[in-house]
Design a protein around this motif. Structure first.
Motif, PDB file in Angstrom:
ATOM      1  N   ARG A 131       0.840  -1.201   0.000  1.00  0.00           N
ATOM      2  CA  ARG A 131       0.000   0.000   0.000  1.00  0.00           C
ATOM      3  C   ARG A 131       0.875   1.251   0.000  1.00  0.00           C
ATOM      4  O   ARG A 131       1.836   1.355   0.754  1.00  0.00           O
ATOM      5  CB  ARG A 131      -0.924   0.009   1.212  1.00  0.00           C
ATOM      6  CG  ARG A 131      -1.939  -1.129   1.206  1.00  0.00           C
ATOM      7  CD  ARG A 131      -2.925  -1.015   2.352  1.00  0.00           C
ATOM      8  NE  ARG A 131      -3.826  -2.146   2.385  1.00  0.00           N
ATOM      9  CZ  ARG A 131      -4.930  -2.258   1.635  1.00  0.00           C
ATOM     10  NH1 ARG A 131      -5.236  -1.284   0.784  1.00  0.00           N
ATOM     11  NH2 ARG A 131      -5.701  -3.333   1.732  1.00  0.00           N
ATOM     12  N   ALA A 132       0.533   2.198  -0.856  1.00  0.00           N
ATOM     13  CA  ALA A 132       1.280   3.452  -0.966  1.00  0.00           C
ATOM     14  C   ALA A 132       0.282   4.559  -1.259  1.00  0.00           C
ATOM     15  O   ALA A 132      -0.067   4.816  -2.421  1.00  0.00           O
ATOM     16  CB  ALA A 132       2.324   3.355  -2.068  1.00  0.00           C
ATOM     17  N   PRO A 133      -0.219   5.221  -0.221  1.00  0.00           N
ATOM     18  CA  PRO A 133      -1.276   6.228  -0.407  1.00  0.00           C
ATOM     19  C   PRO A 133      -0.914   7.323  -1.396  1.00  0.00           C
ATOM     20  O   PRO A 133      -1.790   7.880  -2.059  1.00  0.00           O
ATOM     21  CB  PRO A 133      -1.454   6.799   1.011  1.00  0.00           C
ATOM     22  CG  PRO A 133      -1.000   5.699   1.921  1.00  0.00           C
ATOM     23  CD  PRO A 133       0.125   5.027   1.201  1.00  0.00           C
ATOM     24  N   GLY A 134       0.357   7.641  -1.551  1.00  0.00           N
ATOM     25  CA  GLY A 134       0.742   8.704  -2.466  1.00  0.00           C
ATOM     26  C   GLY A 134       0.784   8.295  -3.918  1.00  0.00           C
ATOM     27  O   GLY A 134       0.941   9.138  -4.807  1.00  0.00           O
ATOM     28  N   PRO A 174      -0.666   6.775  -7.600  1.00  0.00           N
ATOM     29  CA  PRO A 174      -1.913   7.028  -8.329  1.00  0.00           C
ATOM     30  C   PRO A 174      -3.045   6.066  -7.980  1.00  0.00           C
ATOM     31  O   PRO A 174      -4.204   6.465  -7.872  1.00  0.00           O
ATOM     32  CB  PRO A 174      -1.491   6.880  -9.801  1.00  0.00           C
ATOM     33  CG  PRO A 174      -0.039   7.231  -9.797  1.00  0.00           C
ATOM     34  CD  PRO A 174       0.488   6.716  -8.498  1.00  0.00           C
ATOM     35  N   PHE A 175      -2.728   4.775  -7.779  1.00  0.00           N
ATOM     36  CA  PHE A 175      -3.767   3.794  -7.476  1.00  0.00           C
ATOM     37  C   PHE A 175      -3.665   3.248  -6.050  1.00  0.00           C
ATOM     38  O   PHE A 175      -4.334   2.291  -5.705  1.00  0.00           O
ATOM     39  CB  PHE A 175      -3.703   2.642  -8.484  1.00  0.00           C
ATOM     40  CG  PHE A 175      -3.925   3.083  -9.903  1.00  0.00           C
ATOM     41  CD1 PHE A 175      -5.198   3.343 -10.381  1.00  0.00           C
ATOM     42  CD2 PHE A 175      -2.852   3.264 -10.758  1.00  0.00           C
ATOM     43  CE1 PHE A 175      -5.406   3.767 -11.684  1.00  0.00           C
ATOM     44  CE2 PHE A 175      -3.043   3.684 -12.064  1.00  0.00           C
ATOM     45  CZ  PHE A 175      -4.328   3.938 -12.528  1.00  0.00           C
ATOM     46  N   GLY A 176      -2.800   3.865  -5.246  1.00  0.00           N
ATOM     47  CA  GLY A 176      -2.695   3.468  -3.857  1.00  0.00           C
ATOM     48  C   GLY A 176      -1.809   2.267  -3.594  1.00  0.00           C
ATOM     49  O   GLY A 176      -1.729   1.789  -2.457  1.00  0.00           O
ATOM     50  N   TRP A 177      -1.124   1.760  -4.642  1.00  0.00           N
ATOM     51  CA  TRP A 177      -0.260   0.593  -4.479  1.00  0.00           C
ATOM     52  C   TRP A 177       1.049   0.808  -5.226  1.00  0.00           C
ATOM     53  O   TRP A 177       1.104   1.554  -6.196  1.00  0.00           O
ATOM     54  CB  TRP A 177      -0.928  -0.676  -5.041  1.00  0.00           C
ATOM     55  CG  TRP A 177      -2.157  -1.099  -4.290  1.00  0.00           C
ATOM     56  CD1 TRP A 177      -3.435  -0.654  -4.487  1.00  0.00           C
ATOM     57  CD2 TRP A 177      -2.213  -2.047  -3.226  1.00  0.00           C
ATOM     58  NE1 TRP A 177      -4.280  -1.257  -3.613  1.00  0.00           N
ATOM     59  CE2 TRP A 177      -3.572  -2.131  -2.815  1.00  0.00           C
ATOM     60  CE3 TRP A 177      -1.265  -2.827  -2.567  1.00  0.00           C
ATOM     61  CZ2 TRP A 177      -3.983  -2.962  -1.789  1.00  0.00           C
ATOM     62  CZ3 TRP A 177      -1.674  -3.675  -1.544  1.00  0.00           C
ATOM     63  CH2 TRP A 177      -3.024  -3.739  -1.162  1.00  0.00           C
ATOM     64  N   GLN A 178       2.103   0.131  -4.750  1.00  0.00           N
ATOM     65  CA  GLN A 178       3.382   0.119  -5.458  1.00  0.00           C
ATOM     66  C   GLN A 178       3.927  -1.300  -5.469  1.00  0.00           C
ATOM     67  O   GLN A 178       3.692  -2.072  -4.533  1.00  0.00           O
ATOM     68  CB  GLN A 178       4.402   1.053  -4.788  1.00  0.00           C
ATOM     69  CG  GLN A 178       4.189   2.527  -5.083  1.00  0.00           C
ATOM     70  CD  GLN A 178       5.296   3.389  -4.503  1.00  0.00           C
ATOM     71  OE1 GLN A 178       6.042   2.958  -3.632  1.00  0.00           O
ATOM     72  NE2 GLN A 178       5.421   4.607  -4.988  1.00  0.00           N
ATOM     73  N   LEU A 179       4.650  -1.617  -6.531  1.00  0.00           N
ATOM     74  CA  LEU A 179       5.335  -2.901  -6.595  1.00  0.00           C
ATOM     75  C   LEU A 179       6.724  -2.768  -5.980  1.00  0.00           C
ATOM     76  O   LEU A 179       7.411  -1.768  -6.165  1.00  0.00           O
ATOM     77  CB  LEU A 179       5.450  -3.386  -8.043  1.00  0.00           C
ATOM     78  CG  LEU A 179       4.143  -3.780  -8.732  1.00  0.00           C
ATOM     79  CD1 LEU A 179       4.393  -4.137 -10.189  1.00  0.00           C
ATOM     80  CD2 LEU A 179       3.485  -4.952  -8.000  1.00  0.00           C
ATOM     81  N   ALA A 180       7.138  -3.790  -5.261  1.00  0.00           N
ATOM     82  CA  ALA A 180       8.446  -3.793  -4.607  1.00  0.00           C
ATOM     83  C   ALA A 180       9.096  -5.157  -4.782  1.00  0.00           C
ATOM     84  O   ALA A 180       8.404  -6.176  -4.903  1.00  0.00           O
ATOM     85  CB  ALA A 180       8.307  -3.471  -3.119  1.00  0.00           C
ATOM     86  N   ASN A 181      10.416  -5.168  -4.801  1.00  0.00           N
ATOM     87  CA  ASN A 181      11.136  -6.432  -4.890  1.00  0.00           C
ATOM     88  C   ASN A 181      10.926  -7.245  -3.620  1.00  0.00           C
ATOM     89  O   ASN A 181      10.786  -6.693  -2.520  1.00  0.00           O
ATOM     90  CB  ASN A 181      12.625  -6.171  -5.113  1.00  0.00           C
ATOM     91  CG  ASN A 181      13.386  -7.440  -5.448  1.00  0.00           C
ATOM     92  OD1 ASN A 181      13.790  -8.179  -4.570  1.00  0.00           O
ATOM     93  ND2 ASN A 181      13.567  -7.693  -6.736  1.00  0.00           N
ATOM     94  N   ALA A 182      10.963  -8.562  -3.779  1.00  0.00           N
ATOM     95  CA  ALA A 182      10.728  -9.444  -2.639  1.00  0.00           C
ATOM     96  C   ALA A 182      11.899  -9.487  -1.663  1.00  0.00           C
ATOM     97  O   ALA A 182      11.742  -9.895  -0.507  1.00  0.00           O
ATOM     98  CB  ALA A 182      10.427 -10.855  -3.139  1.00  0.00           C
ATOM     99  N   LEU A 183      13.078  -9.074  -2.105  1.00  0.00           N
ATOM    100  CA  LEU A 183      14.305  -9.280  -1.329  1.00  0.00           C
ATOM    101  C   LEU A 183      14.241  -8.753   0.110  1.00  0.00           C
ATOM    102  O   LEU A 183      14.590  -9.490   1.045  1.00  0.00           O
ATOM    103  CB  LEU A 183      15.489  -8.656  -2.077  1.00  0.00           C
ATOM    104  CG  LEU A 183      16.876  -8.894  -1.502  1.00  0.00           C
ATOM    105  CD1 LEU A 183      17.210 -10.380  -1.482  1.00  0.00           C
ATOM    106  CD2 LEU A 183      17.929  -8.139  -2.311  1.00  0.00           C
TER     107      LEU A 183
END
Length: 316
Positions: free
Chosen positions: A52-55, A57-66
């Motif tokens: 979740r990333a409120p800032g 555009p759609f409230g989500w961000q992809l992040a690496n699993a590491l």
């Protein structure tokens, strides 16, 4: 970034990372498209985290699993390196110290600024290393001597050590992380050659590999250097070892002839294996009366017989 090789990417699942967690695992299949009329050929199954990333555009961000996979792993800071240990992996402070000194020596040798920080992940196998960075499937070789080795992601300052027999001083991959981001080598021959020359291959120093190259040449008297560098030579894993060792032999010969300036000039040459072979005589000093194949076999015999190579002063 290893999975991005021009294959189509398809999201095949979005599932909670852990029960009750707000983070989701996004699984992506990198494969040829079945609509092409050809059988589907899968390259990789990648796993990213959706957080979740409120800032955004759609409230989500992809992040690496590491970061999530390794957050409970033991860690040790030595010089510029943070070593991360998968469960069950042993630490060697002496090897870690040796590697920290080695990367500073390599940077000094080529007059480049060493990375401010390197993260090195010590795992039980290459499969475990790939899974740590979110690749649940990625092709590897088959056979008794496969499944263990090192990988690196130079732009990110990451080294993956999937061979507990070698451990922290898998020096080959550290050479890539130190030199590639600054030198931006234009050809694979320099890129791999200097890493084998200084850091070895599969945990073995280059000087131990030259006799094996001589044996390969003896077992395959008609194989040319072009066949070997193109990856079309017979011999399976022995041919692969011979290819990497040949890269190191070439780099060593250039250093012997013209030092670091010669190697830096060689690194700037952009081209395929064919174009590099065409220009190789000018870098290693092959005359018009010699063939590059004759030089290759004679140089291998010389170095293997002497039992020593031309190595600069680097801490190991």
């Amino acid at each position: 970034m290893t999975a991005y090789q021009g294959f189509n990417a398809t999201i095949v699942a979005v599932t909670p990372a852990f029960p009750g967690d707000s983070v989701y695992a996004v699984k992506i299949l990198h494969a040829t498209n079945s609509t092409s009329g050809k059988p589907v050929s899968a390259l990789a199954l990648q796993r990213l985290s959706a957080v979740r990333a409120p800032g955004s555009p759609f409230g989500w961000q992809l992040a690496n699993a590491l970061p999530r996979v390794t957050r409970d792993w033991r860690r040790r800071d030595v010089g510029r390196i943070t070593f991360w240990y998968a469960p069950g992996q042993k630490e060697s402070f002496s090897k870690a110290t040796e590697t920290a000194q080695f990367i500073d020596s390599v940077a000094k040798l080529f007059a480049v600024t060493p990375p401010a920080h390197i993260d090195a992940y010590v795992t039980a196998s290459t499969d475990e290393a790939w899974r740590a960075v979110g690749l649940d499937f990625f092709p590897d070789g088959s056979g008794p001597d496969t499944g263990f080795g090192g990988r690196s992601i130079p732009p990110a300052g990451i080294v993956l050590i999937g061979d507990p027999r070698v451990g922290e001083d898998y020096l080959h991959e550290f050479v890539h992380v130190v030199l590639s981001p600054t030198l931006h080598p234009g050809n694979a021959l320099f890129n791999e050659g200097v890493a084998v020359w200084l850091g070895g291959h599969d945990g073995h120093p280059a000087l131990q590999m030259y006799p094996l190259l001589r044996k390969y040449q003896s077992d395959h008297p008609t194989v040319t250097i072009a066949q070997l560098l193109h990856g079309g030579a017979p011999g399976g894993s022995a041919a692969s070892d011979a290819m990497y060792t040949t890269d190191a032999l070439i780099v060593q010969a250039i250093f012997h002839r013209s030092g670091i300036p010669g190697l830096l000039g060689f690194a700037k040459v952009v081209g395929s294996s064919d174009s590099m072979l065409a220009r190789l005589p000018e870098f290693v000093g092959v005359t018009a009366k010699e063939s590059i194949d004759g030089w290759w076999r004679a140089e291998t015999e010389r170095v293997a017989s002497e039992g020593r190579g031309v190595l600069p002063s680097v801490s190991r």
